[in-house]
Design a protein around this motif. Structure first.
Motif, short mmCIF file in Angstrom:
data_model
loop_
_atom_site.label_atom_id
_atom_site.label_comp_id
_atom_site.label_asym_id
_atom_site.label_seq_id
_atom_site.Cartn_x
_atom_site.Cartn_y
_atom_site.Cartn_z
N MET A 255 53.95 96.08 30.57
CA MET A 255 53.06 95.11 31.32
C MET A 255 52.60 95.53 32.69
SD MET A 255 56.26 92.45 32.17
CE MET A 255 54.96 91.30 32.53
N GLU A 256 51.53 95.04 33.02
CA GLU A 256 51.04 95.56 34.35
C GLU A 256 51.65 95.15 35.53
OE1 GLU A 256 46.49 94.28 36.05
OE2 GLU A 256 46.54 95.55 34.15
N SER A 257 52.17 94.00 35.77
CA SER A 257 52.81 93.44 36.82
C SER A 257 54.16 93.09 36.16
CB SER A 257 52.35 92.17 37.49
OG SER A 257 51.00 92.46 37.85
N PRO A 258 55.12 94.27 36.23
CA PRO A 258 56.45 94.04 35.53
C PRO A 258 57.21 93.06 35.95
CG PRO A 258 56.23 96.06 36.58
CD PRO A 258 55.00 95.63 36.91
N LYS A 319 48.38 90.21 31.76
CA LYS A 319 48.94 89.10 32.73
C LYS A 319 49.98 88.33 32.13
CE LYS A 319 46.55 85.65 35.58
NZ LYS A 319 45.16 85.09 35.99
N LEU A 320 50.80 87.73 32.81
CA LEU A 320 52.02 86.98 32.20
C LEU A 320 51.97 85.65 33.13
CD1 LEU A 320 55.40 87.53 30.68
CD2 LEU A 320 55.05 86.03 32.61
N LEU A 321 51.93 84.46 32.82
CA LEU A 321 51.88 83.13 33.56
C LEU A 321 53.18 82.33 33.01
CD1 LEU A 321 48.35 82.19 34.08
CD2 LEU A 321 49.82 83.35 35.92
N HIS A 322 54.02 81.88 33.72
CA HIS A 322 54.94 81.09 33.48
C HIS A 322 54.89 79.48 33.41
CE1 HIS A 322 58.42 83.92 34.00
NE2 HIS A 322 57.38 84.47 34.85
N SER A 323 53.63 79.23 32.72
CA SER A 323 52.77 77.93 32.27
C SER A 323 51.86 77.95 31.15
CB SER A 323 51.86 77.58 33.38
OG SER A 323 51.09 76.38 33.50
N ILE A 324 52.12 76.89 30.22
CA ILE A 324 51.13 76.82 28.95
C ILE A 324 49.92 76.25 29.51
CG2 ILE A 324 51.38 74.17 28.56
CD1 ILE A 324 52.01 77.22 26.18
#
Length: 326
Positions: A255-258, A319-324
């Protein structure tokens, strides 16, 4: 020959005044240059002093305003202000049944009111036969406006009207208490040592309870890529297994932002897994991930929105977000 000497003598006499004139001119020139220099230096000194004074006054005014703001904020947030207004409201809300106790209440309330404000300006309960009792009180909000502060309380009280005496042979009627819950705002001010209620307290309705809408997936399901879901679900299983087992540095390969949940949770699966097309070879995953607390066994569902790009037949999380709803 005599005439020659007379001529030379007259010529010398004419040159002497010329030398004196030049000398005077130089002295006059130097004098006026000195005067101009003094004027210039004096003017510059004055302007510089005025500039510095303006700067200093500006800093002083700014500092004073900041101090005043801190004093005002301190006044508004002061525990003493909270305590003062709460005690006032307790005395104000409680209306005794007997005239003797009402007189004592009036005397007590008078000590809270600013000069020029009387209890008659606040209420008129001369025709009220009964009593009012405070049930609960809690601070809802405090705010400042200029030199004044406004304390708003959530207040619950009950009112019990006095009923006429029963006639002989009749059963005495029973009064039913009326309960109300209101917001009461008390305007107060302080001189730095004492507080006073400076205006009539005012009532307002308690804000109605509202239920906000939960965050939802805002993507259009008609644009789902059903063909890619199985492949990306296998990737998601591998990714979240690594996400809960590998360190942050190890996750940099995926992932880009680990980031990592190592030693916090164990991956237990996904629910409501959906994939949407984005740019070329880029996909958006929306899912709830089942994560188990290794110490307690409690499983939570955590929302994720993951932007995935396919590079050289391998998926990579951009990109990973903690939201649906991300």
């Amino acid at each position: 020959m005599k005439n020659v000497f007379s001529f030379l003598k007259r010529k010398k006499e004419r040159k002497v005044p010329s030398a004196r004139v030049n000398s005077r001119s130089v002295v006059s020139f130097l004098f006026w240059m000195g005067v101009l220099a003094v004027l210039f230096i004096t003017t510059q000194s004055y302007l510089r002093t005025a500039f510095l004074n303006e700067k200093v006054n500006g800093y002083q005014n700014s500092t004073q305003k900041e101090l005043d703001r801190m004093v005002d904020e301190g006044f508004v947030t002061s525990p003493a202000g909270d305590a003062y207004t709460e005690e006032f409201l307790k005395s104000f809300i409680n209306i005794p049944l007997t005239e003797e106790n009402r007189k004592k209440r009036s005397e007590d309330l008078h000590t809270y009111l600013a000069e020029g404000l009387t209890l008659a300006d606040i209420e008129n309960n001369t025709t009220f036969k009964g009593e009012r009792k405070l049930r609960s009180i809690s601070l809802h909000e405090r705010r400042g406006k200029g030199e004044n502060a406004y304390y708003t309380y959530n207040v619950s009280y009950e009112t019990l009207k006095a009923l006429p005496e029963a006639k002989k042979g009749e059963k005495k009627p029973i009064a039913t208490p009326l309960t109300k819950e209101v917001m009461i705002t008390v305007p107060v001010a302080t001189d730095g040592q004492n507080f006073n209620v400076i205006e009539q307290p005012y009532f307002s309705n308690v804000p109605s309870e509202t239920r906000l809408s939960a965050v939802k997936n805002s993507e259009d399901d008609s644009k789902r890529n059903l063909k890619k879901e199985d492949e990306l679900k296998r990737f998601a299983t591998q990714f979240f297994t690594s996400y809960t087992e590998n360190t942050v540095s190890e996750m940099s390969y995926l992932m880009e932002s680990p980031e990592s949940l190592k030693d916090l949770y164990q991956y237990r699966g996904v629910e409501n897994f959906k994939v949407y097309d984005k740019e070329s070879n880029t996909y958006l995953i929306k899912t709830f991930v089942l994560l188990e607390d290794g110490e307690t066994g409690i499983v939570t569902k955590q929302p994720f929105s993951i932007l995935v790009e396919k590079k050289q037949d391998k998926f990579y999380v951009k990109k990973l977000l903690h939201s649906i709803g991300g």
